[in-house]
Design an enzyme around this catalytic site. Sequence first.
Site, PDB file in Angstrom:
ATOM      1  CE1 TYR A   1      -8.813  -6.761   4.207  1.00  0.00           C
ATOM      2  CE2 TYR A   1      -7.719  -4.820   3.313  1.00  0.00           C
ATOM      3  CZ  TYR A   1      -7.653  -6.052   3.945  1.00  0.00           C
ATOM      4  OH  TYR A   1      -6.437  -6.571   4.315  1.00  0.00           O
TER       5      TYR A   1
ATOM      6  CD  GLN B   1      -3.809  -9.699   8.591  1.00  0.00           C
ATOM      7  OE1 GLN B   1      -3.121 -10.258   9.430  1.00  0.00           O
ATOM      8  NE2 GLN B   1      -3.679  -8.412   8.292  1.00  0.00           N
TER       9      GLN B   1
ATOM     10  CD  GLU C   1      -3.150  -1.154   2.002  1.00  0.00           C
ATOM     11  OE1 GLU C   1      -3.225  -0.290   2.892  1.00  0.00           O
ATOM     12  OE2 GLU C   1      -4.045  -2.006   1.803  1.00  0.00           O
TER      13      GLU C   1
ATOM     14  CD  GLU D   1      -3.365  -6.230   2.857  1.00  0.00           C
ATOM     15  OE1 GLU D   1      -4.279  -5.593   3.414  1.00  0.00           O
ATOM     16  OE2 GLU D   1      -2.158  -5.946   2.999  1.00  0.00           O
TER      17      GLU D   1
END
Length: 490
Positions: free
Chosen positions: A244, A343, A175, A296
Amino acid sequence: MPRSVNLTVHPNVKQHQVSRYIYSQFAEHLGRCIYGGVWVGPDSTIENVDGIRVDTTAALKKIQLPAVRWPGGCFADNYHWWDGIGPRKERPRRYNLWWRQAETNQFGTHEFMQFCDMIDTDPYICLNVGSGTVEEARSWVEYCNASQDTSWVQRRRENGRKDPFGVKFWGIGNESWGCGGGMRAGYYADLYRQYATYIKPTAGDGAKLIACGSHDNLPDWDAAFLDAMKGKLDLVDGLALHIYTGWGMPNIDFTDADYYKLISLVDNVDRNLARACGLVQAYSTREHKIHVMMDEWGTWFREAVTENGLYQQSTMQDALFAAASFHMFHRHGADLMMTNMAQTINVLQALILTEGPKMLVTPTYHIFDMFMPHRDGYLLPVDLNSPELKLTDKFSREAVSVSATQAEDGSVFVSLINLSLDEEFEIDVNFALNEAMAVQKIRLLTSPDIRNHNTFDAPETVKPVELPVATITDGKVNLPAKSVMCVSFA
Ligand code: AHR
């Protein structure tokens, strides 16, 4: 009588291969993922091997994760790898900046590699670009992968590892537009060129270098980065997006409307992936293919905050979200090399939750388990006449989702998802050209309430059941509301 849905699978019409790495994971020094979930220390009363938990690693080994990304996340650009090697009692304690924890460095490179060995997975290391140097990153790669008699290699040997670890996947920053340095795409591209130039020859043949890609509110980053990499695009093997889903929604006490909205947001991930896949196609050459990754992803509900180490529960809703996402990932499989759900333990859409010596596996874990036969299979075309399911005022999608893959040995694996909360469907399964395929195994995951989840007192509230093969008669099977069914044919 449930409404009937016709499904025709076309065996032997193989499309692209679905990389097994799509079923990878991400484990960060954050909350209780590493410390508590993986590492308890050799003196712990919790059963361990050299400090690594036996129960959680056994559960992870069972689902054969293809790769685990480590040490972050935001932590990666705040991590100095040499703090985590050598005698453990001499390792410094540092400040884990983003997650506001003390970092004891008891879990470092060797402990991570041992964890990977114990669960039989490939390590994927994310290097520090935001607060490190090129030489710091390059020397970590040398420490892990070199065999020449250098000082770093001698240190690795002194620390107990004679042969190179052979790490294949290397991320260059995390990121970098945010916690990894707040950079602009052009500046990051310049740094990437510099880092990759030194890391590629050190990492060795076959190593994959992975660049920081966009998130869903920063779509221009990818094109700007790739454009600035012109002339050096051979240094980019993967472009890794982070997306996300579920911000602001509750993890357990959600409404039916919340659930349908969450499912509608699979489409948001889909659109961003499609955009990135189109871009990498445009920037790839015959000699060098750039792949998309999503290193992610997963649900991030409002209960998961820094103060609790991003801990949240995982319900049957998470299982359906994961399953629907995997079907979508399969469709992008020609360009999508890897995804890493966030995670592994105790953080966000975790596979495993622990509380002291107790552990449980979540409904999401069961999807990883049930979908294992899809890995490295070839995607098959399917014809499906599913009814529409209204998700929000604006969005609807097919109530039934199907993905079919064929393994090298010719066996076919079909996963079916019923996203409706209240309607059961009768699926009429056919094979094109009347190919004869016999049912070998049927597994079903469902639960009376979409909010159901596993607790330490009732750890098997949501778990798959195996159904008799005769459940499918004359090609017909009932697919309950809010369920995932997997059928193996040979
Ligand atoms: O997974 C939690 C955090 O989310 C990661 O550290 C960061 O990369 C992302 O913003």
